[in-house]
Scaffold this active site. Structure first.
Site, PDB file in Angstrom:
ATOM      1  N   LYS A   1       0.831  -1.199   0.000  1.00  0.00           N
ATOM      2  CA  LYS A   1       0.000   0.000   0.000  1.00  0.00           C
ATOM      3  C   LYS A   1       0.877   1.264   0.000  1.00  0.00           C
ATOM      4  O   LYS A   1       0.608   2.232  -0.724  1.00  0.00           O
ATOM      5  CB  LYS A   1      -0.887  -0.023   1.255  1.00  0.00           C
ATOM      6  CG  LYS A   1      -2.093   0.848   1.170  1.00  0.00           C
ATOM      7  CD  LYS A   1      -2.957   0.575   2.386  1.00  0.00           C
ATOM      8  CE  LYS A   1      -4.208   1.393   2.395  1.00  0.00           C
ATOM      9  NZ  LYS A   1      -4.922   1.263   3.667  1.00  0.00           N
TER      10      LYS A   1
ATOM     11  N   THR B   1     -12.246   5.149  15.975  1.00  0.00           N
ATOM     12  CA  THR B   1     -13.434   5.141  16.842  1.00  0.00           C
ATOM     13  C   THR B   1     -13.261   4.046  17.891  1.00  0.00           C
ATOM     14  O   THR B   1     -13.184   2.860  17.546  1.00  0.00           O
ATOM     15  CB  THR B   1     -14.689   4.888  15.988  1.00  0.00           C
ATOM     16  OG1 THR B   1     -14.779   5.945  15.049  1.00  0.00           O
ATOM     17  CG2 THR B   1     -15.946   4.838  16.839  1.00  0.00           C
TER      18      THR B   1
ATOM     19  N   PHE C   1     -15.338  12.806  12.058  1.00  0.00           N
ATOM     20  CA  PHE C   1     -16.734  12.867  11.596  1.00  0.00           C
ATOM     21  C   PHE C   1     -16.856  12.896  10.071  1.00  0.00           C
ATOM     22  O   PHE C   1     -17.931  13.175   9.542  1.00  0.00           O
ATOM     23  CB  PHE C   1     -17.433  14.090  12.200  1.00  0.00           C
ATOM     24  CG  PHE C   1     -17.443  14.087  13.705  1.00  0.00           C
ATOM     25  CD1 PHE C   1     -18.236  13.184  14.406  1.00  0.00           C
ATOM     26  CD2 PHE C   1     -16.635  14.949  14.427  1.00  0.00           C
ATOM     27  CE1 PHE C   1     -18.229  13.151  15.807  1.00  0.00           C
ATOM     28  CE2 PHE C   1     -16.625  14.930  15.818  1.00  0.00           C
ATOM     29  CZ  PHE C   1     -17.426  14.030  16.511  1.00  0.00           C
ATOM     30  N   LEU C   2     -15.753  12.636   9.350  1.00  0.00           N
ATOM     31  CA  LEU C   2     -15.828  12.718   7.882  1.00  0.00           C
ATOM     32  C   LEU C   2     -16.714  11.611   7.327  1.00  0.00           C
ATOM     33  O   LEU C   2     -16.874  10.547   7.930  1.00  0.00           O
ATOM     34  CB  LEU C   2     -14.430  12.645   7.257  1.00  0.00           C
ATOM     35  CG  LEU C   2     -13.558  11.397   7.429  1.00  0.00           C
ATOM     36  CD1 LEU C   2     -13.964  10.288   6.489  1.00  0.00           C
ATOM     37  CD2 LEU C   2     -12.102  11.766   7.197  1.00  0.00           C
TER      38      LEU C   2
ATOM     39  N   LYS D   1     -18.536  10.650  19.702  1.00  0.00           N
ATOM     40  CA  LYS D   1     -18.467   9.971  18.398  1.00  0.00           C
ATOM     41  C   LYS D   1     -19.581   8.911  18.256  1.00  0.00           C
ATOM     42  O   LYS D   1     -20.328   8.889  17.275  1.00  0.00           O
ATOM     43  CB  LYS D   1     -17.090   9.317  18.241  1.00  0.00           C
ATOM     44  CG  LYS D   1     -16.961   8.371  17.092  1.00  0.00           C
ATOM     45  CD  LYS D   1     -17.036   9.084  15.765  1.00  0.00           C
ATOM     46  CE  LYS D   1     -17.104   8.102  14.624  1.00  0.00           C
ATOM     47  NZ  LYS D   1     -16.997   8.722  13.318  1.00  0.00           N
TER      48      LYS D   1
ATOM     49  N   ALA E   1     -35.611   8.948   3.266  1.00  0.00           N
ATOM     50  CA  ALA E   1     -36.058   7.555   3.405  1.00  0.00           C
ATOM     51  C   ALA E   1     -35.481   6.712   2.271  1.00  0.00           C
ATOM     52  O   ALA E   1     -35.190   7.208   1.195  1.00  0.00           O
ATOM     53  CB  ALA E   1     -37.580   7.506   3.377  1.00  0.00           C
TER      54      ALA E   1
ATOM     55  N   CYS F   1     -19.427   2.305   9.085  1.00  0.00           N
ATOM     56  CA  CYS F   1     -19.502   3.075  10.340  1.00  0.00           C
ATOM     57  C   CYS F   1     -20.800   2.868  11.111  1.00  0.00           C
ATOM     58  O   CYS F   1     -20.772   2.363  12.238  1.00  0.00           O
ATOM     59  CB  CYS F   1     -19.320   4.549  10.029  1.00  0.00           C
ATOM     60  SG  CYS F   1     -17.808   4.852   9.122  1.00  0.00           S
TER      61      CYS F   1
ATOM     62  N   LYS G   1     -23.442   3.807  -0.671  1.00  0.00           N
ATOM     63  CA  LYS G   1     -23.951   5.148  -0.961  1.00  0.00           C
ATOM     64  C   LYS G   1     -23.187   5.665  -2.180  1.00  0.00           C
ATOM     65  O   LYS G   1     -22.172   5.072  -2.569  1.00  0.00           O
ATOM     66  CB  LYS G   1     -23.786   6.069   0.239  1.00  0.00           C
ATOM     67  CG  LYS G   1     -22.353   6.399   0.599  1.00  0.00           C
ATOM     68  CD  LYS G   1     -22.355   7.426   1.704  1.00  0.00           C
ATOM     69  CE  LYS G   1     -21.028   8.131   1.791  1.00  0.00           C
ATOM     70  NZ  LYS G   1     -21.057   9.254   2.704  1.00  0.00           N
TER      71      LYS G   1
ATOM     72  N   ARG H   1     -19.051  -2.232   1.920  1.00  0.00           N
ATOM     73  CA  ARG H   1     -19.218  -2.875   3.223  1.00  0.00           C
ATOM     74  C   ARG H   1     -20.626  -2.631   3.770  1.00  0.00           C
ATOM     75  O   ARG H   1     -21.104  -1.504   3.781  1.00  0.00           O
ATOM     76  CB  ARG H   1     -18.163  -2.351   4.208  1.00  0.00           C
ATOM     77  CG  ARG H   1     -16.785  -2.939   3.920  1.00  0.00           C
ATOM     78  CD  ARG H   1     -15.725  -2.344   4.807  1.00  0.00           C
ATOM     79  NE  ARG H   1     -15.402  -0.976   4.434  1.00  0.00           N
ATOM     80  CZ  ARG H   1     -14.526  -0.207   5.076  1.00  0.00           C
ATOM     81  NH1 ARG H   1     -13.901  -0.692   6.134  1.00  0.00           N
ATOM     82  NH2 ARG H   1     -14.279   1.020   4.669  1.00  0.00           N
TER      83      ARG H   1
HETATM   84  C1  UGA Z   1     -20.887   8.274   8.737  1.00  0.00           C
HETATM   85  C2  UGA Z   1     -21.110   9.646   9.403  1.00  0.00           C
HETATM   86  O1  UGA Z   1     -22.019  10.428   8.620  1.00  0.00           O
HETATM   87  C3  UGA Z   1     -19.779  10.419   9.548  1.00  0.00           C
HETATM   88  O2  UGA Z   1     -19.999  11.647  10.249  1.00  0.00           O
HETATM   89  C4  UGA Z   1     -18.809   9.548  10.335  1.00  0.00           C
HETATM   90  O3  UGA Z   1     -17.520  10.171  10.438  1.00  0.00           O
HETATM   91  C5  UGA Z   1     -18.646   8.209   9.626  1.00  0.00           C
HETATM   92  O4  UGA Z   1     -19.929   7.558   9.516  1.00  0.00           O
HETATM   93  C6  UGA Z   1     -17.700   7.371  10.464  1.00  0.00           C
HETATM   94  O5  UGA Z   1     -18.050   7.042  11.598  1.00  0.00           O
HETATM   95  O6  UGA Z   1     -16.559   7.138  10.044  1.00  0.00           O
HETATM   96  P1  UGA Z   1     -20.522   7.417   6.210  1.00  0.00           P
HETATM   97  O7  UGA Z   1     -20.763   6.058   6.753  1.00  0.00           O
HETATM   98  O8  UGA Z   1     -19.337   7.655   5.350  1.00  0.00           O
HETATM   99  O9  UGA Z   1     -20.404   8.509   7.420  1.00  0.00           O
HETATM  100  O10 UGA Z   1     -21.780   7.826   5.339  1.00  0.00           O
HETATM  101  P2  UGA Z   1     -23.133   8.652   5.511  1.00  0.00           P
HETATM  102  O11 UGA Z   1     -23.175   9.710   4.506  1.00  0.00           O
HETATM  103  O12 UGA Z   1     -23.336   9.044   6.902  1.00  0.00           O
HETATM  104  O13 UGA Z   1     -24.211   7.549   5.080  1.00  0.00           O
HETATM  105  C7  UGA Z   1     -24.368   6.330   5.811  1.00  0.00           C
HETATM  106  C8  UGA Z   1     -25.512   5.541   5.261  1.00  0.00           C
HETATM  107  O14 UGA Z   1     -26.758   6.162   5.593  1.00  0.00           O
HETATM  108  C9  UGA Z   1     -25.527   5.366   3.747  1.00  0.00           C
HETATM  109  O15 UGA Z   1     -25.859   4.025   3.454  1.00  0.00           O
HETATM  110  C10 UGA Z   1     -26.620   6.294   3.267  1.00  0.00           C
HETATM  111  O16 UGA Z   1     -27.222   5.864   2.078  1.00  0.00           O
HETATM  112  C11 UGA Z   1     -27.587   6.243   4.439  1.00  0.00           C
HETATM  113  N1  UGA Z   1     -28.434   7.450   4.569  1.00  0.00           N
HETATM  114  C12 UGA Z   1     -27.895   8.648   4.861  1.00  0.00           C
HETATM  115  C13 UGA Z   1     -29.807   7.331   4.411  1.00  0.00           C
HETATM  116  O17 UGA Z   1     -30.352   6.232   4.148  1.00  0.00           O
HETATM  117  N2  UGA Z   1     -30.591   8.450   4.546  1.00  0.00           N
HETATM  118  C14 UGA Z   1     -30.070   9.661   4.845  1.00  0.00           C
HETATM  119  O18 UGA Z   1     -30.849  10.641   4.966  1.00  0.00           O
HETATM  120  C15 UGA Z   1     -28.689   9.774   4.994  1.00  0.00           C
END
Ligand code: UGA
Length: 446
Positions: free
Chosen positions: A35, A121, A150-151, A202, A250, A258, A318, A325
């Protein structure tokens, strides 16, 4: 400042690169030699918009380097960040093996005062353990800090350079001052708190966002039965500042590395102190069920799925990521195959990662083109809201399918877009639009 990031996963790599971008001297360390060699050549192992460009820029400016030499990287740094993975154990608890190993490695490498920051975390109390491990192995002074990350994947660079807030958990004034200085160029919203609260912030944040998603998904399920439209309901709720409009989309539920992991871990953290986190248990259960809405809608429109051909659009958990995952698509495709359907699947970038899970499944046809995946299908299911799918010519899409049945798991299409098509259209928590009447067409618009 001189910074070392140990672990070049999402958190370590993106954070390291972004801190080099704002003028720090950054070294990213990983024990995975292959890597590191890839990164040195500018070959980025994850898909993340904007990351490659920043790596190229900052390596050529001399602000950023990659190595597997942990000892000299720790010795050269003012601040060392622990960014290794904390995957789930079968019990749901976080596996701290890698974090504890890195803490030992740091201690053995130290040659003077260091600030050690945990960005991984970790359950409440872990930083106290890290402090103990390091303290037992080194005579040198050090401070321990928890700075949760929180990214979001897919917007990680943007989130890191423009954070909503920075949480600094430490008992040391010296470390708090240094880390406040480091983060000042990114935001004024910097909160200094004790270590255990930072660790809990967190988990509580991720659990709350997961709760919002499961809540709106249950509202969506009820909307379907009472004839309301969840997209309008969520919009109306979101105008209330106390509720907020984000994370009320929804769909077929959350996935990724995460929310599933952190919700399980928090249930376990609570369980370890004899507290049953009933609400969060339900959030997880609702989320697990929600993805099977797709199957129920297929059964409703097609009956038995034996011998049917089902198109799948979207495999990533997403959009804007190749991460699969805990993606809902995994369970959905497995169920379709179990029910005897043939699956044709397409994702703009996640197919390579996804198909590893279905190595022996000759029945899944991996398409390189969205329209081709829909060709001759009895139904098409949209599982990830990639921008590409929103812009598709729906009339053309309908014409290549055997039956124009569209199951939209992310509520991507508006009524207007569907109005001139002959699709039998099912979405999540919106009134049935199977056959749009002219009256409906003229009054309904998203
Ligand atoms: C999430 C958190 O949003 C970050 O703040 C955090 O740092 C991260 O976990 C982590 O702990 O490392 P992430 O998993 O990258 O980030 O993605 P999100 O954008 O939060 O989406 C998570 C899931 O929720 C996706 O499957 C998305 O499709 C779903 N989602 C999100 C919904 O079904 N509806 C929504 O309104 C928003």
């Amino acid at each position: 400042m001189k910074l070392t990031f140990i672990g070049t996963g999402y958190v370590g790599l993106v954070s390291g690169v972004c801190f080099s971008e704002i003028g720090n001297q950054v070294t990213c360390v990983d024990k995975d030699l292959a890597k590191i060699e890839r990164l040195k050549k500018g070959d980025v192992p994850i898909y993340e918009p904007g990351l490659k460009e920043l790596i190229e820029k900052n390596t050529s400016l001399g602000n950023l380097s990659f190595t597997s030499d942990l000892t000299s990287s720790v010795q050269n740094a003012d601040i060392v960040f622990i960014c290794v993975g904390t995957p789930s154990l079968p019990s749901g608890e976080a596996n701290l093996e890698y974090v504890e190993q890195v803490a030992q490695d740091i201690a053995l490498a130290m040659d003077g005062y260091k600030i050690v920051v945990t960005k991984s975390t970790v359950p409440v109390g872990t930083n106290d353990k890290i402090k103990k491990i390091i303290g037992q192995l080194t005579p040198h002074p050090f401070d321990i800090v928890s700075i949760p990350e929180f990214l979001r994947e897919g917007s990680a660079v943007k989130d890191t350079l423009n954070p909503d807030r920075i949480i600094i958990g430490t008992a040391s004034e010296r470390a708090a001052a240094a880390l406040t200085e480091l983060h000042k160029p990114l935001t004024d919203e910097i909160m200094v708190t004790e270590v255990r609260s930072a660790e809990m912030i967190k988990y509580a944040s991720n659990a709350f966002l997961a709760t919002k998603i499961s809540f709106i998904n249950e509202i969506a399920n009820i909307c379907e039965k009472v004839g309301a439209d969840v997209t309008h309901v969520a919009k109306g709720m979101g105008y209330d500042n106390r509720i907020g409009s984000s994370f009320l989309q929804a769909g077929i539920g959350y996935g990724g590395s995460c929310f599933p992991k952190d919700t399980h871990a928090l249930i376990q953290i609570a369980g370890n102190v004899d507290y049953e986190f009933k609400l969060l248990k339900s959030v997880v259960e609702v989320n697990n069920d929600q993805r099977f809405n797709i199957i129920a809608k297929l059964n409703h429109s097609l009956g038995d799925l034996q011998g049917k051909t089902i198109g799948i659009w979207g495999l990533a958990f997403k959009p804007n990521t190749d991460d699969v995952r805990e993606a809902p698509a995994l369970d959905i495709i497995k169920t379709l195959l179990d029910e005897g359907a043939t699956v044709k699947a397409y994702d703009p970038i996640a197919t390579e990662n996804f198909r590893h899970f279905f190595r022996d499944e000759a029945v899944v046809q991996w398409s390189e083109d969205a329209l081709e995946a829909a060709e001759s299908c009895d139904a098409l299911c949209l599982l990830t809201d990639w921008a590409e799918f929103k812009q598709v010519d729906l009339a053309k899409l309908g014409s290549v399918m055997k039956q124009p049945i569209l199951i939209d798991g992310r509520n991507v299409y508006s009524r207007d877009q569907l109005a001139d098509t002959n699709f039998q259209y099912y979405s999540i928590g919106r009134p049935q639009l199977e056959s749009l009447s002219p009256f409906r067409k003229s009054v309904a618009s998203d």
